[in-house]
Design an enzyme around this catalytic site. Structure first.
Site, PDB file in Angstrom:
ATOM      1  CG  ASP A  69      39.511-111.127  70.681  1.00 35.63           C
ATOM      2  OD1 ASP A  69      39.980-112.251  70.443  1.00 35.63           O
ATOM      3  OD2 ASP A  69      39.890-110.411  71.622  1.00 35.63           O
ATOM      4  CG  ASP A  77      43.889-109.683  74.428  1.00 35.80           C
ATOM      5  OD1 ASP A  77      43.179-109.352  73.467  1.00 35.80           O
ATOM      6  OD2 ASP A  77      43.868-110.814  74.933  1.00 35.80           O
TER       7      ASP A  77
END
Length: 525
Positions: free
Chosen positions: A365, A426
């Site tokens: 990420d 997420d």
């Protein structure tokens, strides 16, 4: 104390990387031009502008904006030093053309030297710009041709003022996203942990029975968890990197495949999530004749057929109407169903696997959000561009999206940033950890489902920290950078304090040694 250190380090790294990315200031941002037909009226019309904040400073509210008259100088060749300027230039905003021979910066600089209040460069259509702005300190903004025409036709004494609306740190859209994400994680993790514990209990009972294997064959049953190793986690992260790069370079082709896959997966997820509720209905229990269509075989009740029609109808409706202003509601409903179903189905075997997966995807990420702008030719993040759809008119559906209900700039400029986005990753990646600790709570008989409660609080706090970082830095944030420390570190600390760290770290290999199953407490749970 360990949690605070982990979060502080994450925030520090995020701020440091953000400074490196935004220090140049050579890419424009959006602002607002407010026009009044004459000085005696308070009625204003709003128009979108773009400007460089490294050379132009705007006030943060319409009330603070200073209004000046405008002068139409599109026919004036400002680059020609011998051509006289229009008579009305001092303390005026001057409309100039982008088609002149010299640069917009040089034109605006000359206007300012002549006493002009600022320069409004007219473009056919607002688009991304890149200029070397070092050494300039001028008022320069870019407007599209339609805004120019509206302003000049609005009156003979029209005045304009420029400002950048102050963005509130608390958005209603972020609150909505917070609740949607929390609902998905709580419901999905709770359901997953309960299903997993029930499978443990059934498996424990079967292993305790003395069966005559020859007379009673064992039927196939659902696995308690998927079989994963550290090596397979590494391969998964590499595969994620390859997929993201493919989407970045071939977005206009692959996005339709992703939309089709999401449509099918979300329809199946909607059916799976609602089936337990529909099965409680007293009506519609009539069964169809037995059917065998390729790999689909068996019988269905009428209520199940109706649920299938509803699930696929909802998904197809979103596909057909996905560009409507309200389509985000359908997309979020389908996304929640998808997330809950994935959490219910994918059950990781141990805290060890959870840790390596979460840490690997945090690095993934951070790299694709913060590091790739340093490597791409246009200075943009690969992750952000894929999430927003880049130049394509199609947007990736694998996100929860809620419009910015209360942000003036996004409404006026019709920005893609009009939506706040939260990727399914997420939700799912931390959710897998929450699912695991909930099943551990049930196995170990921890009071008040301690690990589950701590992780839910940590996940919610991590989301809030993500939103704060998003507001402070005005740049897309890798949410896992905040979510993983807020969930993983408290789990480690609590497990170590309770003396259960190794049992949780090994996971499935210790499942039959836990007191809850040995004492038969699993049935009650």
């Amino acid at each position: 104390m360990a949690t605070r250190k982990g979060v502080s380090l994450s925030v520090f790294i995020s701020f440091l990387l953000q400074f490196v990315l935004q220090v140049s200031g050579e890419f424009p941002i959006c602002g607002v031009l407010s026009s009044r037909p004459n000085a005696s009226t308070t009625f204003t019309e709003k128009h979108c502008i773009v400007y460089f904040n490294s050379i132009t400073t705007l006030v943060d509210s319409e009330e603070s904006a200073v209004y000046y008259p405008v002068s139409d100088a599109l026919e004036w060749n400002v680059c020609n030093q011998d051509e006289p300027p229009p008579s009305s230039i001092e303390d005026h905003y001057i409309f100039l053309s982008m088609e002149n021979n010299c640069s917009a910066l040089d034109q605006a600089n000359r206007v300012q030297d002549m006493g002009g209040a600022g320069t409004l460069m007219v473009m056919e259509k607002l688009q991304s710009l890149e200029m070397k702005t070092e050494g300039y300190n001028i008022t320069l903004a870019f407007v599209d041709n339609s805004s120019y025409v509206k302003i000049m036709n609005s009156g003979d004494e029209v005045t304009v003022g420029l400002y950048l609306p102050k963005d509130s740190p608390i958005h209603l859209s972020l609150i909505v996203i917070w609740f949607l994400a929390m609902f998905s994680v709580v419901v999905g993790a709770y359901w997953s942990g309960t299903v997993r514990h029930e499978l443990y209990r059934v498996q424990h009972e079967q292993e305790g029975e003395h069966r005559d294997v020859a007379r009673e064959p064992v039927l196939p049953h659902e696995e308690t968890s998927i079989n994963m190793t550290v090596r397979s986690i590494l391969g998964f992260v590499v595969l994620m990197c390859i997929m993201l790069l493919c989407l970045y370079f071939l977005y206009s082709y692959l996005v339709y495949i992703i939309i089709g896959m999401f449509c099918l997966a979300s329809a199946i997820a909607t059916y799976c999530c609602l089936d337990p509720l529909v099965s409680r209905m007293p009506c519609g229990t009539t069964r169809t004749p037995y059917f065998n269509i390729y790999i689909v075989r068996g019988t269905l009740m009428v209520r199940q057929i109706l649920l299938l029609i509803f699930a696929f109808g909802l998904s197809i409706t979103w596909v057909v109407l996905r560009k409507e202003p309200w389509a985000w509601i359908l997309q979020d409903i389908l996304g929640i169903m998808f997330s809950i179903n994935v959490l219910k189905m994918i059950r990781l075997p141990s805290l060890k696997i959870c840790t390596f997966l979460l840490c690997g995807l945090v690095i993934y990420d951070i790299f694709f959000v913060f590091i790739t702008p340093l490597l791409t030719s246009d200075g943009k993040s690969i992750m952000v561009e894929v999430a927003k759809g880049g130049p394509s008119q199609e947007q990736m559906p694998m996100v929860l999206k809620v419009p910015n209900f209360d942000y003036e700039l996004s409404k006026i400029c019709d920005l893609q940033e009009n939506y706040n986005l939260l990727g399914f990753g997420d939700i799912l990646i931390p959710g897998l950890l929450v699912s695991f600790v909930h099943s551990f709570d049930l196995q170990a008989g921890t009071p008040c489902r301690l690990y589950f409660l701590i992780n839910i609080i940590g996940y919610g706090s991590g989301l809030v920290t993500t939103f704060i970082a998003l507001w402070l830095m005005s740049f897309a944030q890798p949410a896992l950078l905040y979510l993983v420390p807020f969930t993983l570190i408290p789990t480690f600390v609590t497990a170590a304090a309770r003396g259960e760290f190794m049992a949780m770290w090994r996971g499935d290999s210790d499942k039959l040694q836990l007191p809850s199953l040995r004492s038969g407490g699993g049935k009650e749970a």
